[in-house]
Every structure is written in structure tokens, then in C-alpha cells.
Design an enzyme around this catalytic site. Sequence first.
Site, PDB file in Angstrom:
ATOM      1  N   ASP A   7     -10.178  15.070  -2.552  1.00  0.00           N
ATOM      2  CA  ASP A   7      -9.545  14.066  -1.699  1.00  0.00           C
ATOM      3  C   ASP A   7      -8.284  13.552  -2.393  1.00  0.00           C
ATOM      4  O   ASP A   7      -8.169  13.611  -3.624  1.00  0.00           O
ATOM      5  CB  ASP A   7     -10.526  12.920  -1.437  1.00  0.00           C
ATOM      6  CG  ASP A   7      -9.961  11.881  -0.493  1.00  0.00           C
ATOM      7  OD1 ASP A   7      -9.337  12.267   0.515  1.00  0.00           O
ATOM      8  OD2 ASP A   7     -10.126  10.680  -0.772  1.00  0.00           O
ATOM      9  N   ASP A   9      -5.988  10.288  -1.421  1.00  0.00           N
ATOM     10  CA  ASP A   9      -5.861   8.843  -1.615  1.00  0.00           C
ATOM     11  C   ASP A   9      -7.133   8.268  -2.223  1.00  0.00           C
ATOM     12  O   ASP A   9      -8.238   8.517  -1.735  1.00  0.00           O
ATOM     13  CB  ASP A   9      -5.560   8.151  -0.279  1.00  0.00           C
ATOM     14  CG  ASP A   9      -4.197   8.544   0.273  1.00  0.00           C
ATOM     15  OD1 ASP A   9      -3.215   8.401  -0.462  1.00  0.00           O
ATOM     16  OD2 ASP A   9      -4.128   8.997   1.426  1.00  0.00           O
TER      17      ASP A   9
END
Length: 253
Positions: A7, A9
Amino acid sequence: MSAWLIDMDGVLVHEGMALDGAKEFLERLDERDIPHLILTNNSIFTTRDLSARLASSGLEVPAERIWTSALATAKFLADQSEDRRAFVIGEAGLTTALYEEGFVMTSSDPEFVVLGETRTYSFEMLTTGIRLIQGGARFIATNPDATGPSADGDIPATGAVAAMIEKATGRRPFFVGKPNPVMLRNGLNKIGAHSEDTSIVGDRMDTDIQAGVETGLQTHLVLTGSTKREDIVKFPYRPDHVHESIADVIDFI
């Protein structure tokens, strides 16, 4: 593990700043030539935009190593339709992805109403989308995230706006992005990886970790984003590993 889904952010960056260990983690993957892909539910930006934003934070990630909910949505819809007509509420990341899959953006008899994230939702666009769904268009949304981060705190995101449209139409959208395994399976196919040999690193229990569990990946939760350690017990599933930051994940490569 022979492949990694990561991922963006809350794992690699936060508010334009690289997080502790992010650069070293990516460099280790590159040094060992391990297949990997950066995932994000953010559908605002194109992969080229995101690559440039990561570079400004000191992380070198080529556009082809980034997989967004917009790309996953476009690929999913292309497999669902030959007509390829859509009314789109979103920004360049979503419209570009759909265009590259051969979609025509139109408010005239579209097969789909596609909702993505945007910082400038138009009441007129939302009204048009609602009426088209009421008229029979299928309702698709890039991701279910109710809020997104900003320098001043949470802001409404795609899931919150989708809830408003659902309330007005009585039609629930199909969400393509995390935690839907569709997004992860597409990502695995993109890098030629298999679920049993792949790990996912994320900061959200309700998207990253749930998606990993449902896809059969080894799951690593980092505590530099949305989910805090005390939140983990609220969920009926558990990550395989919990880390203070991605710096602690480097030893698992």
C-alpha cells in the site's frame, strides 16, 4: 516471500513525506529483483502522476509498478462490457484509465455510472449520476473508503459519496478497489505472482488486511497510518504480523 504488494499512503508516504524505512524497503526489493507492486485506492491521479509524487518524496517508483483502484475498475469494466459507455464522476486517474480501455465518457444512455474520488464533487454531476442509475445504469465505485487524509484531517472520500447516491437511488454500488480481492488478483496477474507466495503490507485493517486475508496472502500491518494497535481487536480477522513501520518489514524480504 517471492512477491510483494505494498500500500502507498500510510505505508510508504504520509502527506508527501517518505516514512521511515520506505526507501530502504523498496531498494531491497529492487536489489533482489523481487516482483512487487504499489497499490492505492486513490483514483484521483494517474500512475505517472503518482510516480512523480513519490519521486518528490525521495522514492523512485516507475509508473508501471503502480496499480490504482482506477486501473482495476477500468480493467474490470472492460471485461464486463462490449458497449463501453460510462458516465464518470472522478478525475484524471479514473477518466484516463477508462479511456485507455476504450470507454466513451457520456451522459447519453451509459451502461455504467462510475464514481471515483475527487476533491471537487459537483452537485450537478451527482444529480445526473443519480438519474442515470434510476434509469437503469449500473452503479460502480472505485473503492469504499469513507474518508481520506489531508493536512487538516479527514475529508469525505468515495465511500461517503457512494452512500449518498445509494440512499437516493436504492442501488448499492459494486466497489472494485480494496478490500475487493479483484484488485489484488489483477495486481498479482500483472506481476506474474501467486497468492501463496505473496505478502501484502498495509496500514488499514478494513481494506489492506481484509483484502490480503480474502486473497490468501501473508499480511503485514504497519502502524504508521489509519489503524492503531488498539483497533486490531475490533476486527474478526488478524494480520499475520504487526509492525511499527515498514522499516520493521525489511527483514521479512
